[in-house]
Design a protein around this motif. Structure first.
Motif, PDB file in Angstrom:
ATOM      1  N   VAL A  80      -1.935   3.914   3.729  1.00  0.00           N
ATOM      2  CA  VAL A  80      -3.211   3.892   4.426  1.00  0.00           C
ATOM      3  C   VAL A  80      -2.977   3.894   5.922  1.00  0.00           C
ATOM      4  O   VAL A  80      -2.195   3.099   6.432  1.00  0.00           O
ATOM      5  CB  VAL A  80      -4.031   2.636   4.030  1.00  0.00           C
ATOM      6  CG1 VAL A  80      -5.376   2.637   4.741  1.00  0.00           C
ATOM      7  CG2 VAL A  80      -4.228   2.582   2.525  1.00  0.00           C
ATOM      8  N   ARG A  81      -3.662   4.782   6.637  1.00  0.00           N
ATOM      9  CA  ARG A  81      -3.569   4.786   8.095  1.00  0.00           C
ATOM     10  C   ARG A  81      -4.478   3.717   8.666  1.00  0.00           C
ATOM     11  O   ARG A  81      -5.551   3.458   8.133  1.00  0.00           O
ATOM     12  CB  ARG A  81      -4.019   6.144   8.655  1.00  0.00           C
ATOM     13  CG  ARG A  81      -3.006   7.258   8.496  1.00  0.00           C
ATOM     14  CD  ARG A  81      -3.523   8.484   9.222  1.00  0.00           C
ATOM     15  NE  ARG A  81      -2.611   9.608   9.070  1.00  0.00           N
ATOM     16  CZ  ARG A  81      -1.561   9.805   9.834  1.00  0.00           C
ATOM     17  NH1 ARG A  81      -1.276   8.968  10.803  1.00  0.00           N
ATOM     18  NH2 ARG A  81      -0.777  10.837   9.641  1.00  0.00           N
ATOM     19  N   PRO A  82      -4.095   3.093   9.788  1.00  0.00           N
ATOM     20  CA  PRO A  82      -4.990   2.171  10.449  1.00  0.00           C
ATOM     21  C   PRO A  82      -6.243   2.888  10.906  1.00  0.00           C
ATOM     22  O   PRO A  82      -6.206   4.061  11.251  1.00  0.00           O
ATOM     23  CB  PRO A  82      -4.176   1.684  11.659  1.00  0.00           C
ATOM     24  CG  PRO A  82      -2.768   2.021  11.340  1.00  0.00           C
ATOM     25  CD  PRO A  82      -2.814   3.227  10.467  1.00  0.00           C
ATOM     26  N   CYS A 137       0.803  -1.225   0.000  1.00  0.00           N
ATOM     27  CA  CYS A 137       0.000   0.000   0.000  1.00  0.00           C
ATOM     28  C   CYS A 137       0.835   1.273   0.000  1.00  0.00           C
ATOM     29  O   CYS A 137       0.293   2.363  -0.167  1.00  0.00           O
ATOM     30  CB  CYS A 137      -0.957   0.013   1.194  1.00  0.00           C
ATOM     31  SG  CYS A 137      -0.150   0.069   2.808  1.00  0.00           S
ATOM     32  N   ALA A 143      -9.436  -7.578   2.157  1.00  0.00           N
ATOM     33  CA  ALA A 143      -8.000  -7.691   1.882  1.00  0.00           C
ATOM     34  C   ALA A 143      -7.439  -9.063   2.215  1.00  0.00           C
ATOM     35  O   ALA A 143      -6.368  -9.437   1.722  1.00  0.00           O
ATOM     36  CB  ALA A 143      -7.239  -6.618   2.660  1.00  0.00           C
ATOM     37  N   GLN A 196     -10.401   9.299   7.647  1.00  0.00           N
ATOM     38  CA  GLN A 196      -9.865   8.111   6.966  1.00  0.00           C
ATOM     39  C   GLN A 196     -10.064   8.181   5.458  1.00  0.00           C
ATOM     40  O   GLN A 196     -11.173   8.434   4.987  1.00  0.00           O
ATOM     41  CB  GLN A 196     -10.575   6.847   7.502  1.00  0.00           C
ATOM     42  CG  GLN A 196     -10.274   6.599   8.972  1.00  0.00           C
ATOM     43  CD  GLN A 196      -8.803   6.353   9.204  1.00  0.00           C
ATOM     44  OE1 GLN A 196      -8.227   5.437   8.620  1.00  0.00           O
ATOM     45  NE2 GLN A 196      -8.186   7.176  10.031  1.00  0.00           N
ATOM     46  N   HIS A 241      -4.101  -4.104   3.609  1.00  0.00           N
ATOM     47  CA  HIS A 241      -4.841  -2.866   3.412  1.00  0.00           C
ATOM     48  C   HIS A 241      -5.396  -2.712   1.994  1.00  0.00           C
ATOM     49  O   HIS A 241      -6.375  -2.002   1.797  1.00  0.00           O
ATOM     50  CB  HIS A 241      -3.972  -1.652   3.745  1.00  0.00           C
ATOM     51  CG  HIS A 241      -3.709  -1.491   5.207  1.00  0.00           C
ATOM     52  ND1 HIS A 241      -4.713  -1.311   6.128  1.00  0.00           N
ATOM     53  CD2 HIS A 241      -2.554  -1.489   5.915  1.00  0.00           C
ATOM     54  CE1 HIS A 241      -4.191  -1.199   7.343  1.00  0.00           C
ATOM     55  NE2 HIS A 241      -2.881  -1.314   7.234  1.00  0.00           N
ATOM     56  N   ARG A 283     -10.618   3.280   1.166  1.00  0.00           N
ATOM     57  CA  ARG A 283      -9.732   2.152   0.884  1.00  0.00           C
ATOM     58  C   ARG A 283      -9.983   1.643  -0.519  1.00  0.00           C
ATOM     59  O   ARG A 283     -11.095   1.664  -1.033  1.00  0.00           O
ATOM     60  CB  ARG A 283      -9.964   1.029   1.905  1.00  0.00           C
ATOM     61  CG  ARG A 283      -9.471   1.437   3.288  1.00  0.00           C
ATOM     62  CD  ARG A 283      -9.357   0.234   4.181  1.00  0.00           C
ATOM     63  NE  ARG A 283      -8.809   0.613   5.470  1.00  0.00           N
ATOM     64  CZ  ARG A 283      -8.522  -0.232   6.420  1.00  0.00           C
ATOM     65  NH1 ARG A 283      -8.727  -1.529   6.251  1.00  0.00           N
ATOM     66  NH2 ARG A 283      -8.026   0.181   7.570  1.00  0.00           N
ATOM     67  N   ASP A 310      -0.578  -6.885   8.012  1.00  0.00           N
ATOM     68  CA  ASP A 310      -0.474  -5.495   8.444  1.00  0.00           C
ATOM     69  C   ASP A 310      -1.760  -4.937   9.048  1.00  0.00           C
ATOM     70  O   ASP A 310      -1.812  -3.771   9.414  1.00  0.00           O
ATOM     71  CB  ASP A 310      -0.066  -4.630   7.248  1.00  0.00           C
ATOM     72  CG  ASP A 310       0.475  -3.276   7.657  1.00  0.00           C
ATOM     73  OD1 ASP A 310       1.058  -3.177   8.748  1.00  0.00           O
ATOM     74  OD2 ASP A 310       0.312  -2.313   6.883  1.00  0.00           O
ATOM     75  N   SER A 311      -2.786  -5.748   9.140  1.00  0.00           N
ATOM     76  CA  SER A 311      -4.051  -5.290   9.695  1.00  0.00           C
ATOM     77  C   SER A 311      -4.612  -6.343  10.630  1.00  0.00           C
ATOM     78  O   SER A 311      -4.423  -7.549  10.416  1.00  0.00           O
ATOM     79  CB  SER A 311      -5.059  -5.010   8.571  1.00  0.00           C
ATOM     80  OG  SER A 311      -6.357  -4.810   9.094  1.00  0.00           O
ATOM     81  N   ARG A 357      -7.484  -3.911  -0.883  1.00  0.00           N
ATOM     82  CA  ARG A 357      -8.550  -4.889  -1.129  1.00  0.00           C
ATOM     83  C   ARG A 357      -8.771  -5.133  -2.614  1.00  0.00           C
ATOM     84  O   ARG A 357      -9.103  -6.243  -3.038  1.00  0.00           O
ATOM     85  CB  ARG A 357      -9.853  -4.388  -0.479  1.00  0.00           C
ATOM     86  CG  ARG A 357     -11.041  -5.304  -0.688  1.00  0.00           C
ATOM     87  CD  ARG A 357     -12.236  -4.848   0.132  1.00  0.00           C
ATOM     88  NE  ARG A 357     -12.674  -3.521  -0.232  1.00  0.00           N
ATOM     89  CZ  ARG A 357     -13.542  -3.255  -1.209  1.00  0.00           C
ATOM     90  NH1 ARG A 357     -14.032  -4.245  -1.949  1.00  0.00           N
ATOM     91  NH2 ARG A 357     -13.905  -2.022  -1.474  1.00  0.00           N
TER      92      ARG A 357
END
Length: 356
Positions: free
Chosen positions: A250-252, A63, A101, A352, A93, A355, A129-130, A95
């Motif tokens: 991408v921020r969480p 990402c 994702a 946000q 992140h 995504r 990562d998520s 998808r």
């Protein structure tokens, strides 16, 4: 006073990393008040200089820059085929057209694209990562199976997962919830390495009565620390802009940034450190990096960059003496007070981005 030990550290699965590596999150991402993008040429110059300075861990994600960071790193790797470098990437992140994702074989598809982008045949570290695995963790089992298969067939040397992290000023309830979620996923995934944001401002999270470093040491798991300088805030020069541009990093979900008031509190709170350690250029940078790297010998940190000068300053911090136990206590006390001040100020959430 003993010198800082800059020998390579064992992160697990036979992976030995220089204490300081490079995070490629800024490649392909707009930076600064005018949202100007770091040029590919400057990014490549930075990577070359980092390797000259000893870095062998190069950390990226699918990402970052919508894949641009991986592709540029792949170009660098093609130029240096004989360098013994560790490549690390992440998934979770992006998808695309999949329902999630981590749905179905999406991890496998993203992994193949990562290998193509990096121009390599195997990846040293691949990180989930998520923590979002769909409703009721619908896709968790499949994600674990795909990651373990990649490791078993030798396509991936080590499996990683995102570590426990709560934003600045998190409440005790948020910390407890984060710890519980992490411990559940840790037991399910059984990672080789934890990748996590960590710096002197990071709220403390307790795991089974231990901090992250004692916990991972007991389980034989390595740690990679990201954002050790809090995006420049701990250098004393103020934070650089870290708001991602559309289609980039991408921020969480739920990430928070410091308000101007909190940033001012941090700057003021570091004044005792300036008095104690001096205010020479790079002094605060050195304290922030060594504060992280001296937590344990099974951890390494990765730093981002927008110029070779940043990298030279960061790596130069490792050429001097290590911090003594007394000095570490002085730093810890100062930042404990800063964290307490932040917790009692109002918070705001980061909008946000959509995504992909």
């Amino acid at each position: 006073m003993s010198a800082f030990d800059s020998t390579k550290r064992h992160l697990g699965q036979g992976l030995y990393a220089h204490p300081l590596g490079v995070n490629c999150g800024a490649i392909g991402v707009a930076e600064g008040p005018k949202q100007t993008q770091v040029s590919d040429g400057r990014a490549l110059d930075g990577l070359r200089r980092a390797v000259e300075l000893g870095a062998n861990l190069l950390d990226t994600a699918d990402c970052y820059g919508a894949g641009h960071a991986e592709r540029l790193l792949g170009r660098f790797l093609r130029e240096h085929p004989d360098e013994k470098l560790l490549t690390s990437s992440k998934v979770g992140h992006v998808r695309g057209s999949a329902p999630h994702a981590y749905a179905g074989r999406h991890i496998h598809h993203q992994f193949q694209q990562t290998l193509e982008n990096l121009y390599i045949e195997e990846l040293d570290l691949y990180t989930l990562d998520s923590w979002d695995f769909g409703p009721q963790d619908r896709y968790l089992g499949g994600a674990i199976e795909q990651m373990r298969t990649l490791r078993e067939v030798g396509a991936v040397r080590a499996i990683g997962m995102r570590g426990p992290y709560v934003p600045y000023g998190a409440t005790p309830a948020e910390r407890d919830a984060c710890a519980a979620r992490f411990l559940y996923l840790f037991r399910m995934i059984k990672p080789n390495i934890i990748w996590t944001r960590f710096n002197a401002l990071t709220p403390v999270i307790t795991l089974e009565g231990e901090d992250l470093f004692a916990f991972t040491a007991r389980h034989g798991v390595g740690v990679i620390l990201a954002a050790p300088l809090a995006h420049g805030l701990l250098t004393g020069r103020g934070p650089r802009n870290t708001t991602p541009s559309p289609g980039s990093a991408v921020r969480p979900a739920g990430a928070r940034i410091l308000t101007p008031e909190k940033a001012t509190s941090v700057t003021a709170g570091m004044q005792p450190l300036r008095v104690h350690f001096g205010n020479e250029p790079g002094a605060l940078t050195r304290l922030a990096l060594l504060f992280c790297l001296q937590r344990a010998d099974h951890c390494a940190a990765v730093v981002g960059f927008t110029s070779t000068a940043q990298l030279e300053e960061n790596f130069g911090c490792l050429s001097g003496p290590a911090l003594t136990a007394t000095e570490l206590q002085v730093i810890d006390t100062a930042f404990a007070q800063i964290r307490a001040d932040i917790e009692h100020q109002p918070r705001r959430r980061v909008p946000q981005p959509a995504r992909t």
